[in-house]
Design a protein around this motif. Structure first.
Motif, PDB file in Angstrom:
ATOM      1  N   TYR A  46       0.837  -1.207   0.000  1.00 34.16           N
ATOM      2  CA  TYR A  46       0.000   0.000   0.000  1.00 34.16           C
ATOM      3  C   TYR A  46       0.872   1.257   0.000  1.00 34.16           C
ATOM      4  CZ  TYR A  46      -3.996  -2.927   0.337  1.00 34.16           C
ATOM      5  OH  TYR A  46      -4.943  -3.865   0.018  1.00 34.16           O
ATOM      6  N   HIS A  47       0.437   2.265  -0.775  1.00 36.22           N
ATOM      7  CA  HIS A  47       1.243   3.481  -0.930  1.00 36.22           C
ATOM      8  C   HIS A  47       1.708   4.065   0.407  1.00 36.22           C
ATOM      9  CE1 HIS A  47       0.220   3.496  -5.094  1.00 36.22           C
ATOM     10  NE2 HIS A  47      -0.957   4.085  -4.995  1.00 36.22           N
ATOM     11  N   ILE A  48       0.863   3.959   1.426  1.00 31.23           N
ATOM     12  CA  ILE A  48       1.153   4.657   2.686  1.00 31.23           C
ATOM     13  C   ILE A  48       2.502   4.241   3.283  1.00 31.23           C
ATOM     14  CG2 ILE A  48      -0.175   3.010   4.096  1.00 31.23           C
ATOM     15  CD1 ILE A  48       0.265   6.777   4.743  1.00 31.23           C
ATOM     16  N   PHE A  49       2.883   2.974   3.102  1.00 30.41           N
ATOM     17  CA  PHE A  49       4.158   2.533   3.685  1.00 30.41           C
ATOM     18  C   PHE A  49       5.331   3.328   3.099  1.00 30.41           C
ATOM     19  CE2 PHE A  49       1.545  -1.387   4.216  1.00 30.41           C
ATOM     20  CZ  PHE A  49       1.599  -1.435   5.596  1.00 30.41           C
ATOM     21  N   TYR A  50       5.283   3.519   1.777  1.00 26.61           N
ATOM     22  CA  TYR A  50       6.385   4.211   1.093  1.00 26.61           C
ATOM     23  C   TYR A  50       6.320   5.716   1.382  1.00 26.61           C
ATOM     24  CZ  TYR A  50       6.060  -0.302  -1.075  1.00 26.61           C
ATOM     25  OH  TYR A  50       5.981  -1.662  -1.256  1.00 26.61           O
ATOM     26  N   GLN A  51       5.089   6.222   1.430  1.00 23.15           N
ATOM     27  CA  GLN A  51       4.934   7.655   1.704  1.00 23.15           C
ATOM     28  C   GLN A  51       5.460   7.983   3.101  1.00 23.15           C
ATOM     29  OE1 GLN A  51       0.776   8.509   0.982  1.00 23.15           O
ATOM     30  NE2 GLN A  51       0.929   7.996  -1.190  1.00 23.15           N
ATOM     31  N   LEU A  52       5.143   7.114   4.048  1.00 23.69           N
ATOM     32  CA  LEU A  52       5.611   7.336   5.422  1.00 23.69           C
ATOM     33  C   LEU A  52       7.139   7.295   5.481  1.00 23.69           C
ATOM     34  CD1 LEU A  52       4.863   7.522   8.514  1.00 23.69           C
ATOM     35  CD2 LEU A  52       4.959   5.034   8.540  1.00 23.69           C
ATOM     36  N   LEU A  53       7.713   6.273   4.844  1.00 23.03           N
ATOM     37  CA  LEU A  53       9.173   6.133   4.905  1.00 23.03           C
ATOM     38  C   LEU A  53       9.897   7.264   4.175  1.00 23.03           C
ATOM     39  CD1 LEU A  53       9.410   2.250   4.409  1.00 23.03           C
ATOM     40  CD2 LEU A  53      10.060   3.524   6.465  1.00 23.03           C
ATOM     41  N   LYS A  54       9.297   7.762   3.102  1.00 17.78           N
ATOM     42  CA  LYS A  54       9.960   8.826   2.327  1.00 17.78           C
ATOM     43  C   LYS A  54       9.605  10.216   2.836  1.00 17.78           C
ATOM     44  CE  LYS A  54      11.424   6.037  -1.035  1.00 17.78           C
ATOM     45  NZ  LYS A  54      12.750   5.493  -0.877  1.00 17.78           N
ATOM     46  N   GLY A  55       8.374  10.358   3.327  1.00 15.00           N
ATOM     47  CA  GLY A  55       7.879  11.722   3.541  1.00 15.00           C
ATOM     48  C   GLY A  55       7.868  12.225   4.978  1.00 15.00           C
ATOM     49  N   ALA A  56       7.793  11.331   5.947  1.00 20.38           N
ATOM     50  CA  ALA A  56       7.626  11.790   7.332  1.00 20.38           C
ATOM     51  C   ALA A  56       8.840  12.610   7.785  1.00 20.38           C
ATOM     52  CB  ALA A  56       7.435  10.590   8.247  1.00 20.38           C
ATOM     53  N   ASP A  57       8.609  13.588   8.658  1.00 18.46           N
ATOM     54  CA  ASP A  57       9.747  14.382   9.128  1.00 18.46           C
ATOM     55  C   ASP A  57      10.517  13.602  10.199  1.00 18.46           C
ATOM     56  OD1 ASP A  57       8.353  14.609  11.500  1.00 18.46           O
ATOM     57  OD2 ASP A  57       7.549  16.586  11.028  1.00 18.46           O
ATOM     58  N   ARG A  58      11.641  14.190  10.599  1.00 18.12           N
ATOM     59  CA  ARG A  58      12.566  13.475  11.484  1.00 18.12           C
ATOM     60  C   ARG A  58      11.903  13.109  12.822  1.00 18.12           C
ATOM     61  NH1 ARG A  58      18.230  15.505  13.414  1.00 18.12           N
ATOM     62  NH2 ARG A  58      18.852  13.540  14.376  1.00 18.12           N
ATOM     63  N   LYS A  59      11.156  14.066  13.335  1.00 19.31           N
ATOM     64  CA  LYS A  59      10.528  13.865  14.635  1.00 19.31           C
ATOM     65  C   LYS A  59       9.565  12.674  14.580  1.00 19.31           C
ATOM     66  CE  LYS A  59       8.497  15.326  18.628  1.00 19.31           C
ATOM     67  NZ  LYS A  59       7.711  14.161  18.854  1.00 19.31           N
ATOM     68  N   THR A  85       7.517   4.975 -11.374  1.00 18.77           N
ATOM     69  CA  THR A  85       8.023   5.998 -12.297  1.00 18.77           C
ATOM     70  C   THR A  85       7.052   7.167 -12.376  1.00 18.77           C
ATOM     71  OG1 THR A  85       8.769   4.116 -13.556  1.00 18.77           O
ATOM     72  CG2 THR A  85       9.002   6.268 -14.628  1.00 18.77           C
ATOM     73  N   GLY A  86       7.601   8.347 -12.203  1.00 18.23           N
ATOM     74  CA  GLY A  86       6.772   9.551 -12.350  1.00 18.23           C
ATOM     75  C   GLY A  86       6.007   9.932 -11.097  1.00 18.23           C
ATOM     76  N   VAL A  87       6.177   9.166 -10.033  1.00 20.91           N
ATOM     77  CA  VAL A  87       5.427   9.484  -8.806  1.00 20.91           C
ATOM     78  C   VAL A  87       6.417   9.741  -7.676  1.00 20.91           C
ATOM     79  CG1 VAL A  87       3.818   8.583  -7.080  1.00 20.91           C
ATOM     80  CG2 VAL A  87       3.444   8.087  -9.495  1.00 20.91           C
ATOM     81  N   SER A  88       6.224  10.850  -6.980  1.00 20.35           N
ATOM     82  CA  SER A  88       7.076  11.138  -5.833  1.00 20.35           C
ATOM     83  C   SER A  88       6.307  10.813  -4.555  1.00 20.35           C
ATOM     84  CB  SER A  88       7.478  12.622  -5.840  1.00 20.35           C
ATOM     85  OG  SER A  88       7.755  13.055  -4.526  1.00 20.35           O
ATOM     86  N   ASP A  89       6.796   9.834  -3.818  1.00 20.68           N
ATOM     87  CA  ASP A  89       6.107   9.461  -2.583  1.00 20.68           C
ATOM     88  C   ASP A  89       6.110  10.617  -1.586  1.00 20.68           C
ATOM     89  OD1 ASP A  89       5.221   6.780  -3.070  1.00 20.68           O
ATOM     90  OD2 ASP A  89       7.326   6.182  -3.083  1.00 20.68           O
ATOM     91  N   ARG A  90       7.155  11.435  -1.677  1.00 22.09           N
ATOM     92  CA  ARG A  90       7.233  12.581  -0.772  1.00 22.09           C
ATOM     93  C   ARG A  90       6.106  13.587  -1.082  1.00 22.09           C
ATOM     94  NH1 ARG A  90      12.592  14.345   1.606  1.00 22.09           N
ATOM     95  NH2 ARG A  90      13.100  12.351   0.709  1.00 22.09           N
ATOM     96  N   ASP A  91       5.895  13.850  -2.387  1.00 21.39           N
ATOM     97  CA  ASP A  91       4.808  14.759  -2.766  1.00 21.39           C
ATOM     98  C   ASP A  91       3.452  14.174  -2.381  1.00 21.39           C
ATOM     99  OD1 ASP A  91       6.730  16.341  -3.834  1.00 21.39           O
ATOM    100  OD2 ASP A  91       6.227  15.944  -5.945  1.00 21.39           O
ATOM    101  N   GLU A  92       3.343  12.865  -2.581  1.00 20.76           N
ATOM    102  CA  GLU A  92       2.070  12.219  -2.243  1.00 20.76           C
ATOM    103  C   GLU A  92       1.832  12.296  -0.732  1.00 20.76           C
ATOM    104  OE1 GLU A  92      -0.158  11.010  -4.468  1.00 20.76           O
ATOM    105  OE2 GLU A  92       1.167  11.692  -6.065  1.00 20.76           O
ATOM    106  N   TRP A  93       2.913  12.188   0.020  1.00 22.30           N
ATOM    107  CA  TRP A  93       2.810  12.313   1.476  1.00 22.30           C
ATOM    108  C   TRP A  93       2.285  13.708   1.833  1.00 22.30           C
ATOM    109  CZ3 TRP A  93       3.094   9.901   6.123  1.00 22.30           C
ATOM    110  CH2 TRP A  93       3.366  10.675   7.255  1.00 22.30           C
ATOM    111  N   ASN A  94       2.860  14.714   1.173  1.00 17.88           N
ATOM    112  CA  ASN A  94       2.416  16.086   1.454  1.00 17.88           C
ATOM    113  C   ASN A  94       0.937  16.259   1.124  1.00 17.88           C
ATOM    114  OD1 ASN A  94       4.950  16.735   2.323  1.00 17.88           O
ATOM    115  ND2 ASN A  94       5.635  17.515   0.325  1.00 17.88           N
ATOM    116  N   SER A  95       0.506  15.648   0.015  1.00 19.63           N
ATOM    117  CA  SER A  95      -0.933  15.742  -0.337  1.00 19.63           C
ATOM    118  C   SER A  95      -1.783  15.027   0.710  1.00 19.63           C
ATOM    119  CB  SER A  95      -1.258  15.076  -1.662  1.00 19.63           C
ATOM    120  OG  SER A  95      -0.374  15.413  -2.624  1.00 19.63           O
TER     121      SER A  95
END
Ligand SMILES: Nc1ncnc2c1ncn2[C@@H]1O[C@H](COP(=O)(O)OP(=O)(O)OP(=O)(O)O)[C@@H](O)[C@H]1O
Length: 784
Positions: A365-378, A404-414
């Motif tokens: 599920y996308h959330i696993f990658y978004q969390l690992l790529k996007g969450a802040d340090r804290k 390809t073409g998808v940034s998990d970090r951007d998706e995390w922000n959304s």
């Protein structure tokens, strides 16, 4: 989620485009068109048993019926049909008025100015090739000069007529003079090449996935379709949404839009467009300014529920980079004046096995990658994932790490932005995300054999550290967790005894726990979204709804299991609903026109298969499975044998598997072979109750609430008992049957609209210049 390709194409409706020619009869669209493929139910299983082949709920409905002098008669897909239990008007005679397919000799003259008679020939590579008849050879054979240069001698009964060129790119396939499969594919293909992705087929809308953003969903388009009848506009998902909206406001009748199709065909994208359209047109209807503001927020929230649902419920598959791994029915509630009053989402069959097991080239599920790529340090520190990445976790390391073409970090922000628009407090967000991190850590607890000679499981050297992380995140003590995992206590009579667990059993228990936590979190998330969207208190007496159903199509894989049965059973019911709806409309039309016709309710055709799955008496597959799921000695094998003894030779729809343990079931779309391996466990879906009891008493309120049904309760004598045993236990089959029955009841209370999404190729890419290389009878897929 980003589209699969970045290309933007031209505006297919712009003035300098060659518009779709308007056939002379197109001013008035026929009220309905029944399209039942005679092939849909009779496909040989050998043709259809290919990996990842899936059929839509409306499979078969795009293929044409027999024709007679331009008048379409209801034809039975299986060549017969019960006339019992009918409610036909009395003037209708029951003589057989159906006719055999038109022989090609009946071509009424030439279909182009050259005087040539054109026909479609079936072709193993290209599906169909066009040609013209050079000579009639006698013995019902003809010589055909094909467009590919070959000359072929074929039986005249095996070819279909070609429509005159003026019908090319017809907006509505009901307008075609010669309505046959090849003509339908040809028309769709011509339209697709001109970026005309929407086409009517009588009452339903066909949508072909363009695999690239088209400029046809702008505000300008919304305004173009607002309040317009279908006759005034070109086929579009907005036209369908507008019709539903107008029916709702004008007639006060609940509406539903059923979006079906195989994975990657565009169901979710079209569902979003419907919601986008309704949010736009309904909000501006609001008469009071302050209310309008509130509704605008609500519209925004309905739209922003999507990134949240997609983050937790979508994943990359070989078919679709953003595949919804659950079904949903989104009900948008309106006031009598047509303003949005609230919304409610029902969800079905989340594919939770994906949490713990991945196919190559797919992702979790996308959330696993978004969390690992996007969450802040804290957050990463709090979740004990600091410095860790996809390859550090067993549940994510085997699949793709990026799309390809998808940034998990951007998706995390959304996602975070969507949480905020939806009114999720930061505390809530953290609680939800913490369980996701805990699931990741659960996958890393590894176990091994106690010793070479003993089967008993023990923790692998580094497993304790992972277990400690899990327990910290889930708010439970480590020792009882490990004890419950490695030495679970079970009641044997009046005594509690410790069970010996093998490493495999512990691994299964850990995976089951990960899947259970994820599924419960997903359910909780949808409940929270619903709470936010429930402005007016759903079920107000004077409110009405438009429901949009986005659910997986019919599935046939190389190996089909319990999950496929649940999906195919759902599709069987939806197809029955469609058939019945079309039938009722046809009946009304014929009654109005005083046409004599034979009464056939196609819905009944599907009933024997549905009964076989759902009937409690005589005992159907689900009830039999439920019965065996509580029998201590039952096994998958004994369950299968019981099924054979109950159903083999009792109905033509059922027969034992030719190979292995399982059975074959004849569905409306195809015969499917199901393997029954693991069905009892899948149906019971057991969780280690030693651990779930701990979770129910977690110090984290969110976690405790997810497992509240697993808490012990005290009985009158003061003894503790499991709440589950008190009757709350529901098998997966039971739950699905109940959910589906509630969905069907809702659909039956609506005026339905049907959207059938079609996939143009299996490469996840935009159109190629190739002609459709093959059209499978039931799906009209184009395999470029
Ligand atoms: N109308 C459209 N315009 C542009 N791109 C589209 C459209 N429809 C679908 N796509 C593209 O195809 C991809 C797959 O579509 P979508 O996710 O809607 O399929 P689906 O039928 O819901 O599949 P699944 O059953 O796997 O969830 C989208 O991510 C998008 O890139």
């Amino acid at each position: 989620m980003a589209s699969n390709t970045g290309q933007v194409r031209n505006n297919p409706f712009s003035r300098n485009q060659s518009p779709s020619p308007v056939p002379s009869s197109s001013n008035v669209r026929p009220k309905s068109m029944v399209l039942n493929s005679p092939l849909a139910g009779s496909q040989s299983p050998t043709n259809v048993h290919s990996r990842h082949q899936s059929y839509s709920a409306l499979a078969g409905v795009v293929s044409p019926p027999n024709q007679n002098g331009g008048k379409q008669f209801l034809s039975n897909s299986r060549g017969g049909g019960s006339t019992s239990n009918t409610f036909a008007p009395s003037f209708i005679k029951t003589d057989d008025v159906r006719h055999a397919p038109e022989p090609v000799q009946g071509i009424e003259g030439e279909n182009d100015f050259s005087g040539k008679r054109y026909v479609w020939l079936k072709d193993p590579q290209a599906a169909f090739v066009k040609g013209w008849i050079v000579e009639e050879l006698g013995d019902n054979h003809i010589l055909v000069q094909c467009d590919d240069g070959s000359q072929r001698e074929v039986n005249a009964d095996s070819v279909d007529k070609v429509n005159p060129a003026k019908f090319d790119k017809a907006d509505d396939m009901a307008e075609l003079t010669h309505l046959n499969e090849a003509s339908v594919v040809h028309n769709l293909h011509m339209r697709y090449q001109a970026d005309l992705i929407y086409t009517y087929s009588g009452l339903f809308l066909v949508a072909i996935n363009p695999y690239c953003p088209l400029p046809i969903y702008t505000n300008e388009y919304i305004n173009m379709y607002r309040g317009q009848g279908r006759e005034e506009t070109k086929p579009h998902i907005y036209a369908m949404a507008d019709e539903a909206f107008r029916n709702l406001v004008d007639e006060g009748e609940n509406q539903s839009i059923l979006v079906t199709g195989e994975s990657g065909a565009g169901k979710t994208e079209n569902t979003k467009k419907v919601i986008q359209y309704l949010a736009a047109v309904a909000h501006s209807e609001s008469p009071v300014k302050s209310k309008s503001l509130q509704h605008s927020n609500l519209s925004q929230q309905i739209l922003r529920a999507n990134p949240i649902l997609e983050a937790f419920g979508n994943a990359q598959t070989v078919r679709n980079n953003n595949s919804s791994r659950f079904g949903k029915f989104i009900r948008i509630e309106f006031t009598r004046t047509g303003s949005i009053a609230g919304a409610f989402i029902d969800w079905y069959l989340l594919e939770k096995s994906r949490v713990v097991r991945l196919n190559a080239h797919e992702r979790n599920y996308h959330i696993f990658y978004q969390l690992l790529k996007g969450a802040d340090r804290k957050m990463k520190q709090d979740f004990l994932i600091e410095g860790q990445d996809v390859e550090d976790f067993a549940y994510t390391r085997d699949g793709h790490d990026t799309i390809t073409g998808v940034s998990d970090r951007d998706e995390w922000n959304s996602l975070i932005e969507a949480f905020e628009v939806m009114g999720f407090l930061e505390k809530e967000q953290v609680s939800i995300l913490r369980t996701v991190a805990a699931v990741l850590h659960l996958g890393n607890i590894t176990v091994m054999k106690e010793s070479r000679g003993a089967d008993q499981a023990r923790l692998a050297p580094d497993a304790r550290a992972h277990a400690e992380r899990v327990c910290k995140l889930l708010g439970m003590p480590v020792e009882p967790f490990l004890q419950g995992l490695l030495h679970p206590r079970v009641k044997a009579g009046r005594e509690w005894v410790e069970k010996v667990q093998t490493p495999e059993q512990v691994r299964l228990a850990l995976d089951a726990l990960a899947k259970g936590i994820y599924e419960r979190s997903f359910g909780d998330l949808v409940t929270r979204i619903n709470r936010q969207l429930d402005r007016a208190g759903m079920g107000m007496d004077d409110s009405h709804f438009i429901g949009v159903l986005d659910i997986a199509g019919f599935e046939i894989f190389e190996e089909n299991s319990f999950e496929q049965l649940c999906i195919n059973y759902t599709n069987e019911k939806l197809q029955q609903f469609f058939n019945h709806h079309m039938f009722v409309l046809e009946q009304e039309e014929y009654a109005r026109e005083q046409i004599e016709w034979k009464f056939i309710d196609f819905g009944h055709d599907l009933q024997p298969t549905i009964d076989l799955i759902e009937l409690p008496n005589p005992i159907g597959i689900f009830s039999c499975l439920d019965e065996d799921s509580v029998m201590p000695k039952a096994t998958d094998k004994s369950f299968t044998e019981k099924l054979h003894s109950l159903w083999d030779r009792k109905t033509p729809k059922y027969r034992p598997s030719r190979l292995g343990q399982g059975f074959m079931l004849t569905h409306y779309a195809a015969e499917v072979e199901y393997s029954t391996e693991g069905w009892l466990e899948k149906n019971k879906d057991p969780l280690n109750d030693n651990v779930t009891r701990l979770l129910a008493t977690s110090t984290d309120k969110h976690v405790a609430s997810l497992f509240i049904d697993c808490a012990d309760v005290e009985d009158e004598s003061g003894a503790t008992r499991s709440r589950v045993k008190k009757g709350l236990f529901r098998t997966v089959a039971q739950r699905h049957k109940e959910q589906l029955s509630s969905l069907m009841a809702q659909l039956h209370s609506t005026h339905p609209h049907f959207v059938r999404c079609i996939i143009p190729n299996h490469k996840k890419t935009t159109q190629t210049t190739q002609r459709p290389a093959c059209a499978r009878p039931a799906t009209l897929q184009w395999c470029a």
